[in-house]
Design a protein around this motif. Structure first.
Motif, PDB file in Angstrom:
ATOM      1  N   GLY A 259       0.817  -1.185   0.020  1.00  0.00           N
ATOM      2  CA  GLY A 259      -0.086  -0.030   0.033  1.00  0.00           C
ATOM      3  C   GLY A 259       0.865   1.383   0.040  1.00  0.00           C
ATOM      4  O   GLY A 259       1.999   1.045  -0.174  1.00  0.00           O
ATOM      5  N   ALA A 260       0.243   2.303   0.277  1.00  0.00           N
ATOM      6  CA  ALA A 260      -1.227   2.566   0.126  1.00  0.00           C
ATOM      7  C   ALA A 260      -1.083   3.973  -0.481  1.00  0.00           C
ATOM      8  O   ALA A 260      -0.507   4.802  -0.386  1.00  0.00           O
ATOM      9  N   SER A 261      -2.231   3.957  -1.398  1.00  0.00           N
ATOM     10  CA  SER A 261      -2.645   5.329  -2.005  1.00  0.00           C
ATOM     11  C   SER A 261      -3.079   6.252  -0.928  1.00  0.00           C
ATOM     12  O   SER A 261      -3.660   5.839   0.042  1.00  0.00           O
ATOM     13  N   SER A 262      -3.096   7.725  -1.242  1.00  0.00           N
ATOM     14  CA  SER A 262      -3.969   8.375  -0.555  1.00  0.00           C
ATOM     15  C   SER A 262      -4.742   9.331  -1.283  1.00  0.00           C
ATOM     16  O   SER A 262      -4.196  10.253  -2.035  1.00  0.00           O
ATOM     17  N   ARG A 263      -6.118   9.248  -1.404  1.00  0.00           N
ATOM     18  CA  ARG A 263      -6.981   9.828  -2.334  1.00  0.00           C
ATOM     19  C   ARG A 263      -7.968  10.634  -1.520  1.00  0.00           C
ATOM     20  O   ARG A 263      -8.639  10.092  -0.380  1.00  0.00           O
ATOM     21  N   GLY A 273      -6.292   3.193 -11.331  1.00  0.00           N
ATOM     22  CA  GLY A 273      -5.008   3.932 -11.462  1.00  0.00           C
ATOM     23  C   GLY A 273      -4.149   3.624 -10.312  1.00  0.00           C
ATOM     24  O   GLY A 273      -3.116   3.499 -10.524  1.00  0.00           O
ATOM     25  N   ALA A 274      -4.802   4.041  -9.236  1.00  0.00           N
ATOM     26  CA  ALA A 274      -3.801   3.853  -7.873  1.00  0.00           C
ATOM     27  C   ALA A 274      -3.299   2.695  -7.805  1.00  0.00           C
ATOM     28  O   ALA A 274      -2.241   2.240  -7.324  1.00  0.00           O
ATOM     29  N   LEU A 275      -4.037   1.334  -8.062  1.00  0.00           N
ATOM     30  CA  LEU A 275      -3.853  -0.004  -7.952  1.00  0.00           C
ATOM     31  C   LEU A 275      -2.556  -0.268  -8.677  1.00  0.00           C
ATOM     32  O   LEU A 275      -1.718  -0.669  -8.402  1.00  0.00           O
ATOM     33  N   HIS A 276      -2.650   0.223 -10.002  1.00  0.00           N
ATOM     34  CA  HIS A 276      -1.678  -0.172 -11.095  1.00  0.00           C
ATOM     35  C   HIS A 276      -0.297   0.618 -10.394  1.00  0.00           C
ATOM     36  O   HIS A 276       0.808  -0.106 -10.512  1.00  0.00           O
ATOM     37  N   THR A 277      -0.284   1.780 -10.266  1.00  0.00           N
ATOM     38  CA  THR A 277       0.644   2.533  -9.580  1.00  0.00           C
ATOM     39  C   THR A 277       1.385   1.703  -8.195  1.00  0.00           C
ATOM     40  O   THR A 277       2.689   1.605  -8.310  1.00  0.00           O
ATOM     41  N   LEU A 278       0.698   1.387  -7.340  1.00  0.00           N
ATOM     42  CA  LEU A 278       1.135   0.479  -6.557  1.00  0.00           C
ATOM     43  C   LEU A 278       1.888  -0.493  -6.632  1.00  0.00           C
ATOM     44  O   LEU A 278       2.907  -1.022  -6.325  1.00  0.00           O
TER      45      LEU A 278
END
Length: 375
Positions: A259-263, A273-278
């Protein structure tokens, strides 16, 4: 004393644990205990690696909570007979590219300004400690005192311990009789009486309670099973890839939390998109991630305040607020549980903590409560 804890995330459960073990009668009210942000959290206990500029008031609490964790875990084991999955493995902060070394320099400068011990590593030294790291990482730092706990393990034990005290319903109102807190009303219409109400509801709001200056900060979390079931890494790895943060947290069963994204986009669903970047950033640091199997993808909202410091305050006699923990809820749990329980039972926090954690710092000293009399 009968105390109602509204909210069964890790903060609410740990607070109820402190109150029950101190001899108080307690009820924990939540329709989905431990199903919110605590369920998604990776559980990094990283006061050094997670320190950022501008949080000088929060950092001492993070350090104190991390230092209290071993004793907190030991107490839970002694009282419940079960030991949460707490690991004192170190944390490596890794720079992916030469350009990311500047972020390491900034982190090291901050640590030194706070008087923290830093250990800078060459890329080759980091790979010697963690062979699964990519061959071309640019550098790293090691924090021996930044550990981890599995929040799902911890909350499951607390839920079993508090099983008889759980009320699996939604609380909708804080009630008063003759201006005194008397309990809460549930969505079913049932009233649960108590001498004090603790609001550990995260982003949830109840009628009759102050309006809280909170915002939802969504995070996307991935759980992986490495190929062959063998652990990919032994340390927690916090990476910096093109200035973006990413972390990989190994569990005892060999799985890996990523993780983790922060949106702050208001979207509760997982963001592709966040999943792909992680996944891409994690693969850049630990190439073996590409061969892992997907176990789970989940998104949850964390409650953040305007200054990212939590609110822990007795806002009126018999009503305590404990929320706004943002990224640090798991880390701050031992401190938060004791502080909240102290306030719920009539005690006071040290003056400096009162100032740092007060709701009134956002409201100019006015608490916008909406009293609701019991009927």
């Amino acid at each position: 004393m009968h105390i109602l804890v509204v909210g069964a995330g890790i903060i609410g459960l740990a607070t109820a644990f402190e109150l029950k073990t101190a001899g108080h009668t307690v009820n924990v009210i939540d329709p989905d205990p431990a199903g919110g942000a605590s369920h998604a959290a990776a559980g990094m206990l990283a006061p050094a690696a997670e320190t950022v500029w501008g949080q000088h008031t929060l950092h001492p609490l993070m350090v104190q909570a991390a230092a209290d964790y071993p004793q907190f875990i030991d107490r839970i084991e002694a009282i419940t007979g079960e030991r949460p999955d707490y690991r004192d493995n170190a944390t490596l902060v890794v720079a992916a590219e030469a350009a990311d070394r500047q972020a390491l320099n900034e982190l090291e400068s901050l640590q030194q300004s706070l008087g923290l011990r830093t250990e800078r590593l060459l890329g080759s030294q980091a790979r010697a400690a963690e062979p699964a790291l990519a061959a071309n990482i640019a550098g790293a730092m090691r924090f021996a005192d930044d550990h981890q706990v599995d929040p799902r393990s911890l909350t499951a034990i607390l839920l079993r311990y508090l099983h008889a005290e759980l009320v699996r319903e939604q609380a909708i109102e804080v009630l008063r009789e003759a201006g005194t807190i008397s309990g809460v009303r549930l969505a079913s219409g049932r009233v649960v009486e108590g001498h004090c109400v603790v609001l550990a509801t995260g982003l949830g709001a109840l009628a009759g309670a102050p309006e809280l200056p909170l915002r939802p900060v969504y995070g996307d979390i991935v759980r992986l099973r490495p190929h062959g079931g063998r652990p990919l890494i032994e340390h927690t790895v916090r990476g910096i890839v093109n200035r973006r943060p990413v972390y990989l947290v190994p569990r005892r069963d060999g799985s890996l939390v990523l993780g983790a994204s922060s949106r702050e986009d208001g979207r509760a669903e997982v963001n592709i998109g966040a999943l792909h970047t992680l996944l891409d950033d994690a693969r850049r640091l630990v190439p073996g991630v590409a061969d892992a199997s997907l176990l789970e993808v989940i998104a949850r909202a964390r409650p953040g305040t305007e200054d990212d410091v939590p609110i822990i305050e007795r806002v009126e006699q018999g009503l305590v607020v404990s929320t706004g923990y943002f990224r640090h809820g798991i880390l701050l749990t031992p401190f938060a549980a004791k502080a909240t329980a102290t306030l719920a039972t009539g005690g006071q926090l040290p003056a400096a903590q009162q100032t740092t954690l007060s709701l009134s710092r956002f409201t100019g000293g006015h608490l916008p409560a909406q009293p609701v009399e019991a009927t």
